[in-house]
Design a protein around this motif. Structure first.
Motif, mmCIF file in Angstrom:
data_model
loop_
_atom_site.group_PDB
_atom_site.id
_atom_site.type_symbol
_atom_site.label_atom_id
_atom_site.label_comp_id
_atom_site.label_asym_id
_atom_site.label_seq_id
_atom_site.Cartn_x
_atom_site.Cartn_y
_atom_site.Cartn_z
ATOM 1 N N ASP A 172 0.851 -1.190 0.000
ATOM 2 C CA ASP A 172 0.000 0.000 0.000
ATOM 3 C C ASP A 172 0.891 1.247 0.000
ATOM 4 N N GLY A 173 0.642 2.147 -0.930
ATOM 5 C CA GLY A 173 1.497 3.324 -1.065
ATOM 6 C C GLY A 173 1.208 4.428 -0.062
ATOM 7 N N PHE A 174 0.107 4.318 0.668
ATOM 8 C CA PHE A 174 -0.274 5.364 1.612
ATOM 9 C C PHE A 174 0.046 4.992 3.064
ATOM 10 N N THR A 175 0.065 3.702 3.350
ATOM 11 C CA THR A 175 0.292 3.228 4.717
ATOM 12 C C THR A 175 1.208 2.011 4.686
ATOM 13 N N SER A 176 2.275 2.042 5.456
ATOM 14 C CA SER A 176 3.146 0.873 5.548
ATOM 15 C C SER A 176 2.573 -0.100 6.573
ATOM 16 N N ILE A 196 -2.669 -8.518 2.543
ATOM 17 C CA ILE A 196 -2.593 -9.206 1.253
ATOM 18 C C ILE A 196 -1.209 -8.969 0.668
ATOM 19 N N GLU A 197 -0.437 -10.002 0.593
ATOM 20 C CA GLU A 197 0.969 -9.917 0.235
ATOM 21 C C GLU A 197 1.171 -9.379 -1.191
ATOM 22 N N GLY A 198 2.047 -8.365 -1.308
ATOM 23 C CA GLY A 198 2.464 -7.857 -2.610
ATOM 24 C C GLY A 198 1.458 -7.006 -3.349
ATOM 25 N N VAL A 199 0.371 -6.628 -2.704
ATOM 26 C CA VAL A 199 -0.700 -5.890 -3.382
ATOM 27 C C VAL A 199 -0.664 -4.416 -2.978
ATOM 28 N N SER A 200 -0.843 -3.536 -3.965
ATOM 29 C CA SER A 200 -0.821 -2.099 -3.708
ATOM 30 C C SER A 200 -2.216 -1.584 -3.362
ATOM 31 N N HIS A 201 -2.261 -0.317 -2.960
ATOM 32 C CA HIS A 201 -3.515 0.313 -2.555
ATOM 33 C C HIS A 201 -4.557 0.260 -3.677
ATOM 34 N N PHE A 202 -4.182 0.731 -4.849
ATOM 35 C CA PHE A 202 -5.154 0.815 -5.934
ATOM 36 C C PHE A 202 -5.438 -0.538 -6.579
ATOM 37 N N MET A 204 -5.861 -3.248 -4.825
ATOM 38 C CA MET A 204 -6.865 -3.841 -3.947
ATOM 39 C C MET A 204 -8.248 -3.234 -4.186
ATOM 40 N N GLU A 205 -8.291 -1.981 -4.660
ATOM 41 C CA GLU A 205 -9.562 -1.345 -4.980
ATOM 42 C C GLU A 205 -10.174 -1.902 -6.264
ATOM 43 N N GLY A 206 -9.375 -2.574 -7.074
ATOM 44 C CA GLY A 206 -9.831 -3.042 -8.376
ATOM 45 C C GLY A 206 -10.740 -4.254 -8.292
ATOM 46 N N PRO A 207 -11.482 -4.507 -9.368
ATOM 47 C CA PRO A 207 -12.441 -5.619 -9.389
ATOM 48 C C PRO A 207 -11.810 -6.992 -9.238
ATOM 49 N N ALA A 208 -10.517 -7.114 -9.531
ATOM 50 C CA ALA A 208 -9.855 -8.412 -9.415
ATOM 51 C C ALA A 208 -9.848 -8.914 -7.975
ATOM 52 N N TYR A 209 -9.999 -8.010 -7.007
ATOM 53 C CA TYR A 209 -9.954 -8.402 -5.597
ATOM 54 C C TYR A 209 -11.328 -8.360 -4.926
ATOM 55 N N ASP A 210 -12.367 -8.088 -5.712
ATOM 56 C CA ASP A 210 -13.710 -8.020 -5.127
ATOM 57 C C ASP A 210 -14.107 -9.318 -4.429
ATOM 58 N N ALA A 211 -13.861 -10.441 -5.077
ATOM 59 C CA ALA A 211 -14.267 -11.729 -4.500
ATOM 60 C C ALA A 211 -13.548 -11.990 -3.183
ATOM 61 N N GLN A 212 -12.271 -11.610 -3.107
ATOM 62 C CA GLN A 212 -11.519 -11.809 -1.865
ATOM 63 C C GLN A 212 -12.061 -10.894 -0.768
ATOM 64 N N MET A 213 -12.419 -9.657 -1.125
ATOM 65 C CA MET A 213 -12.999 -8.744 -0.136
ATOM 66 C C MET A 213 -14.330 -9.286 0.378
ATOM 67 N N VAL A 214 -15.139 -9.825 -0.522
ATOM 68 C CA VAL A 214 -16.428 -10.406 -0.134
ATOM 69 C C VAL A 214 -16.218 -11.549 0.854
ATOM 70 N N ALA A 215 -15.250 -12.406 0.568
ATOM 71 C CA ALA A 215 -14.986 -13.549 1.444
ATOM 72 C C ALA A 215 -14.529 -13.091 2.832
ATOM 73 N N LEU A 216 -13.660 -12.081 2.872
ATOM 74 C CA LEU A 216 -13.157 -11.586 4.155
ATOM 75 C C LEU A 216 -14.270 -10.922 4.969
ATOM 76 N N ILE A 217 -15.089 -10.133 4.291
ATOM 77 C CA ILE A 217 -16.191 -9.453 4.976
ATOM 78 C C ILE A 217 -17.204 -10.467 5.489
ATOM 79 N N THR A 218 -17.520 -11.460 4.679
ATOM 80 C CA THR A 218 -18.481 -12.484 5.072
ATOM 81 C C THR A 218 -17.980 -13.260 6.284
ATOM 82 N N GLU A 219 -16.706 -13.613 6.283
ATOM 83 C CA GLU A 219 -16.125 -14.322 7.427
ATOM 84 C C GLU A 219 -16.199 -13.458 8.692
ATOM 85 N N PHE A 220 -15.949 -12.170 8.536
ATOM 86 C CA PHE A 220 -16.016 -11.254 9.677
ATOM 87 C C PHE A 220 -17.439 -11.169 10.221
#
Length: 235
Positions: A172-176, A196-202, A204-220
């Motif tokens: 993430d380019g804004f927060t270490s 999420i290893e090796g992934v930048s801020h923008f 993670m905002e992209g649609p390629a990570y939507d499914a992973q965000m859904v899974a994490l939110i659902t688990e929470f």
């Protein structure tokens, strides 16, 4: 899943354009947390953030049985008013949407999800809404430069006793990772992190990570029903 459009009235005559993602009846019946709805807060308005960036996550959560709401904050898209540089005015937008959700979607519990600059804005609203039972941050901008704009929001979410999940890419380019770790040392209540290893801020905002965000939110969400879960930050 169905999607509806509506206008939500905020303070001072501000009208907010919103989308409601409703689960199919069978999906909602199968979900054990049917009284819970999810409100998603989009990235920084001034840099082009809009509710369209959250639709993939909202659709995925709805398909999992959770009513989900996205909206354009003031001054974005069809929403009226002007955006603020620090997101201070937008806190009232989040509160207005949450109140609308409780009144119109038969929800008595809300999970707030904020992406990028939407994370500090959502975090400042958490304890102002009784029905909010948890908070998820996707790329909270805790870094020094971002704190010039959003530092005024930090205290609210760090002092909130409500359960919190912070998701961030290690590049993430804004927060270490170290900055995130240091900030969360003083956080109250139950706090979890997912890196999420090796992934930048923008990225993670992209649609390629939507499914992973859904899974994490659902688990929470599932973990919120387990009173024995008192997980602290893990890096």
């Amino acid at each position: 899943m169905s999607r509806e459009t509506c206008t939500i009235e905020a303070n001072n005559g501000i009208s907010l354009d919103a989308r409601i993602f409703k689960p199919a009846t069978t999906q909602q019946e199968e979900a054990s947390e049917t009284s819970l709805a999810i409100v998603l807060v989009h990235p920084y308005s001034v840099l082009g953030g809009c509710q369209g960036l959250m639709k993939g996550i909202a659709r995925g959560l709805s398909n999992g049985g959770f009513p989900s709401v996205t909206f354009d904050m003031r001054g974005v898209g069809r929403s009226t008013g002007r955006p603020s540089l620090t997101g201070s005015s937008e806190i009232r937008d989040v509160i207005a949407v949450c109140k609308w959700v409780c009144q119109n979607l038969a929800a008595n519990r809300i999970l707030l999800v904020g992406s990028s600059a939407g994370a500090p804005i959502a975090g400042s609203a958490v304890d102002r809404i009784e029905e909010v039972v948890g908070y998820v941050s996707l790329g909270y901008p805790f870094g020094l430069t971002a704190s010039i704009l959003f530092g005024g929001h930090h205290k609210a979410i760090l002092q909130s006793p409500k359960p919190k999940l912070f998701v961030m890419g290690t590049r993430d380019g804004f927060t270490s990772v170290k900055q995130l770790e240091n900030k969360l040392k003083s956080a109250a209540g139950r706090v979890e992190t997912h890196l999420i290893e090796g992934v930048s801020h923008f990225q993670m905002e992209g649609p390629a990570y939507d499914a992973q965000m859904v899974a994490l939110i659902t688990e929470f969400i599932r973990s919120l029903t387990d009173p024995s879960n008192t997980t602290r930050p893990q890096y």
